[in-house]
Structure formats: C-alpha cells, structure tokens
Design a protein around this motif. Structure first.
Motif, mmCIF file in Angstrom:
data_model
loop_
_atom_site.group_PDB
_atom_site.id
_atom_site.type_symbol
_atom_site.label_atom_id
_atom_site.label_comp_id
_atom_site.label_asym_id
_atom_site.label_seq_id
_atom_site.Cartn_x
_atom_site.Cartn_y
_atom_site.Cartn_z
ATOM 1 N N ARG A 27 0.830 -1.214 0.000
ATOM 2 C CA ARG A 27 0.000 0.000 0.000
ATOM 3 C C ARG A 27 0.861 1.259 0.000
ATOM 4 N NH1 ARG A 27 -5.411 -0.208 1.095
ATOM 5 N NH2 ARG A 27 -5.395 1.770 2.219
ATOM 6 N N GLU A 28 2.073 1.145 0.509
ATOM 7 C CA GLU A 28 2.985 2.294 0.548
ATOM 8 C C GLU A 28 3.388 2.740 -0.862
ATOM 9 O OE1 GLU A 28 3.161 -0.309 2.706
ATOM 10 O OE2 GLU A 28 2.296 0.992 4.261
ATOM 11 N N LYS A 29 3.196 1.874 -1.845
ATOM 12 C CA LYS A 29 3.494 2.260 -3.228
ATOM 13 C C LYS A 29 2.430 3.223 -3.772
ATOM 14 C CE LYS A 29 7.123 -0.491 -3.813
ATOM 15 N NZ LYS A 29 7.108 -1.714 -4.617
ATOM 16 N N PHE A 30 1.339 3.411 -3.003
ATOM 17 C CA PHE A 30 0.252 4.340 -3.344
ATOM 18 C C PHE A 30 0.143 5.370 -2.206
ATOM 19 C CE2 PHE A 30 -0.629 0.475 -5.607
ATOM 20 C CZ PHE A 30 -1.285 0.833 -6.778
ATOM 21 N N PRO A 31 1.014 6.388 -2.179
ATOM 22 C CA PRO A 31 1.053 7.301 -1.025
ATOM 23 C C PRO A 31 -0.312 7.939 -0.736
ATOM 24 C CG PRO A 31 2.922 7.675 -2.488
ATOM 25 C CD PRO A 31 1.992 6.754 -3.218
ATOM 26 N N HIS A 32 -0.757 7.850 0.500
ATOM 27 C CA HIS A 32 -1.998 8.445 0.962
ATOM 28 C C HIS A 32 -1.863 8.570 2.486
ATOM 29 C CE1 HIS A 32 -2.505 4.074 1.234
ATOM 30 N NE2 HIS A 32 -3.476 4.250 2.078
ATOM 31 N N TRP A 33 -2.501 9.463 3.186
ATOM 32 C CA TRP A 33 -3.498 10.394 2.645
ATOM 33 C C TRP A 33 -2.857 11.736 2.353
ATOM 34 C CZ3 TRP A 33 -7.548 7.874 1.244
ATOM 35 C CH2 TRP A 33 -7.900 6.713 1.918
ATOM 36 N N ASP A 34 -3.102 12.252 1.159
ATOM 37 C CA ASP A 34 -2.533 13.498 0.683
ATOM 38 C C ASP A 34 -3.330 14.678 1.227
ATOM 39 O OD1 ASP A 34 -0.469 14.460 -0.788
ATOM 40 O OD2 ASP A 34 -1.409 14.242 -2.735
ATOM 41 N N ASP A 35 -2.699 15.883 1.213
ATOM 42 C CA ASP A 35 -3.475 17.096 1.487
ATOM 43 C C ASP A 35 -4.480 17.298 0.358
ATOM 44 O OD1 ASP A 35 -2.094 17.562 3.792
ATOM 45 O OD2 ASP A 35 -0.770 19.085 2.950
ATOM 46 N N ASN A 36 -5.579 17.951 0.678
ATOM 47 C CA ASN A 36 -6.653 18.144 -0.296
ATOM 48 C C ASN A 36 -6.274 19.194 -1.333
ATOM 49 O OD1 ASN A 36 -9.209 18.142 -1.576
ATOM 50 N ND2 ASN A 36 -9.840 19.875 -0.304
ATOM 51 N N ALA A 37 -5.632 18.766 -2.389
ATOM 52 C CA ALA A 37 -5.274 19.646 -3.505
ATOM 53 C C ALA A 37 -6.347 19.556 -4.581
ATOM 54 C CB ALA A 37 -3.922 19.230 -4.075
ATOM 55 N N ALA A 38 -6.413 20.592 -5.425
ATOM 56 C CA ALA A 38 -7.438 20.642 -6.473
ATOM 57 C C ALA A 38 -7.364 19.432 -7.397
ATOM 58 C CB ALA A 38 -7.292 21.936 -7.271
ATOM 59 N N GLN A 88 -11.525 25.237 0.888
ATOM 60 C CA GLN A 88 -11.109 25.813 2.184
ATOM 61 C C GLN A 88 -10.445 24.776 3.089
ATOM 62 O OE1 GLN A 88 -14.318 26.695 5.052
ATOM 63 N NE2 GLN A 88 -15.751 25.844 3.543
ATOM 64 N N TYR A 89 -10.578 23.477 2.753
ATOM 65 C CA TYR A 89 -10.007 22.422 3.580
ATOM 66 C C TYR A 89 -8.675 21.925 3.009
ATOM 67 C CZ TYR A 89 -14.847 22.523 5.138
ATOM 68 O OH TYR A 89 -16.072 22.931 5.608
ATOM 69 N N SER A 90 -7.890 22.840 2.473
ATOM 70 C CA SER A 90 -6.636 22.464 1.818
ATOM 71 C C SER A 90 -5.601 21.909 2.801
ATOM 72 C CB SER A 90 -6.043 23.663 1.074
ATOM 73 O OG SER A 90 -5.807 24.735 1.970
ATOM 74 N N LYS A 91 -5.754 22.214 4.099
ATOM 75 C CA LYS A 91 -4.820 21.695 5.101
ATOM 76 C C LYS A 91 -5.203 20.282 5.549
ATOM 77 C CE LYS A 91 -3.489 26.183 7.043
ATOM 78 N NZ LYS A 91 -3.452 27.009 8.273
ATOM 79 N N CYS A 92 -6.395 19.859 5.196
ATOM 80 C CA CYS A 92 -6.891 18.557 5.632
ATOM 81 C C CYS A 92 -6.549 17.480 4.608
ATOM 82 C CB CYS A 92 -8.404 18.617 5.848
ATOM 83 S SG CYS A 92 -8.914 19.907 7.012
ATOM 84 N N THR A 93 -6.605 16.241 5.033
ATOM 85 C CA THR A 93 -6.280 15.140 4.129
ATOM 86 C C THR A 93 -7.488 14.785 3.262
ATOM 87 O OG1 THR A 93 -6.991 13.389 5.645
ATOM 88 C CG2 THR A 93 -4.715 14.179 5.857
#
Length: 261
Positions: A78-89, A99-104
């Motif tokens: 699963r580490e080959k699929f990095p998650h959880w990322d910050d909420n980018a567009a 507005q939740y760009s700091k959240c995962t």
C-alpha cells in the motif's frame, strides 16, 4: 414591501422593519443548512438523488478499457500508493471543499459523504458530529445465513467508518499501476472519484476483489460500477476477460432498471 409597511400603524411599522429582515435571514440560513446537510434514513433515496452517469457514458468507458491478463502481486504494498494526501485541487473534490486544503483527502471525503450535522474545522481538521450526524452505508452486506441483505448501517462515530477505494489499490496494481510512476499511484489513492465512506463490514467483504468476484449488493451497486469503470479509464488501467464480462452484465442490468440516465 415598503408600501405594505407604510399602511401599518407606527409601532407595528417599527417592529416589522426590524423583525422581517431577521426572519428572512433565518429562513435563508435554515434553507442552506437543510440543503447542505440533509439526512435521510433511506440509502436508496440518497442513491436516487445522486447525479447519475448516462448509459452511453458508462458503456463507452467500458468499451475503451484495455483487456489484459492481470499481472502478479509481486512487489506490491500500500505504501506504493502514497496516501493520505493534502486536499489539492488535482484530487477532484471541487471548489466547495477548497477551504479544507490543510486537511487530508480522507478527512474531506468524510465531510463530503456525511449526513446530518457534520462539520470539519479547516484549521485543525477535526470532525464534529452534531444532531443526526453520521455516515449512511449504501454498499450493503449480505446475511450468509438467510441470503438476504442486512439492514443498512448508519455510523455515528468517524472511527467506525472505512475509507473505501472503489478500485482497490491491489487491483489497480494488478491492472497496470505496477508500471506507473509513484505520483500517478498517489493520485489513484487520493482521487475523490475513487473514494467513498463505507461500513467496514462491507469494505472487508469486498477486500481487493474486482467485479468478477464482488459487486455491492445494495443501492450503490450501479453508482459503484460507473465510478469503477471511469477510474480505471482515467488512469489507463485494464480489465481481464472475466471482469469485463461481469461489468457488461452489470451495466446491462443497471440500464434495464433505469439506474443510468
């Protein structure tokens, strides 16, 4: 409005001038919250209200998927699929969640899929569950003793919810992601279209199976098929012959039932 007020006695005019604008604000605010956080006890009603893909869209996407034999799981983690990322567009949750760009992506998915009063603090990313708040499972779980669908769960604790990948990460690996770069695998793991909040029992009964071996037995079945096919097409992932046959049969059934517009 002004002509109506002028016809009233002076004391009443004075009260109305203050009270009416306040009432309007309350009504509008109430409508906003009802629209944004409406809750229903019928998961099938939620599924019916959700935007549906057209039959032509789903069939076209399925026809365009390459048909290949799955590769071995050698090297997968699963580490080959990095998650959880910050909420980018790029993850596709839309401007209403910007507005939740700091959240995962997991935290934003939890907010998106919630029913009732559930809020996410954009600074701390803490989820708060209020009146009627929680997560309605629509996957469904079969009772192995009766062969019937168990009652749908409504989960009121965020810790009791699984973040389900519609195309499982292991299945993505077997169908082409093994050869993709890490950044593309990261996008598969964090894509809004590939994520949904689910009952852990439903998620674990699915595991990493593809549609040849598992399809949701509940009201989300046709929505699941649509998203599964579109995610695979988006990332150039393949289907094997059994998987393609199962998907064609399921799509035809959804069309007959009028699930696709």
């Amino acid at each position: 409005m002004n002509s109506l007020l002028s016809a009233l006695p002076a004391p009443v005019r004075k009260f109305a001038a203050v009270a009416v604008p306040i009432l309007i604000v309350i009504v509008l605010a109430g409508g906003y919250f009802l629209e944004g956080r409406s809750s229903t006890t019928d998961p099938a009603a939620d599924a019916a209200d959700a935007p549906s893909a057209t039959a032509a869209d789903v069939q076209s996407a399925l026809d365009r998927l390459p048909v290949k034999t799955e590769v071995a799981m050698t090297g997968y983690s699963r580490e080959k699929f990095p998650h959880w990322d910050d909420n980018a567009a790029e993850h596709g949750f839309g401007p209403e969640f910007a507005q939740y760009s700091k959240c995962t992506t997991r935290e934003v998915m939890m907010l998106r899929d919630a029913s009732g009063e559930v809020t996410l603090d954009p600074k701390t990313c803490d989820l708060t569950i209020g009146k009627g708040g929680g997560w309605q499972d629509t996957y469904g779980v079969m009772d192995t003793k009766t062969g019937k669908l168990k009652p749908y769960k409504f989960i009121t604790e965020s810790s009791g919810v699984d973040a389900e990948h519609i195309v499982p990460l292991a299945e993505a690996w077997r169908s082409g992601a093994k050869s993709l770069d890490t950044d593309t695998r990261r996008r598969i793991a964090n894509d809004a279209q590939n994520l949904i909040a689910s009952d852990p029992s439903a998620n674990r009964s699915k595991g990493d199976q593809d549609p040849a071996d598992y399809l949701p037995p509940g009201s989300f079945r046709c929505g699941y098929i649509s998203q599964y096919v579109q995610v695979k097409l988006k990332y150039g992932l393949s289907v094997d012959k059994d998987e393609q046959t199962a998907l064609r049969t399921a799509v035809d059934d959804c069309i007959k039932r009028g699930e696709f517009k």
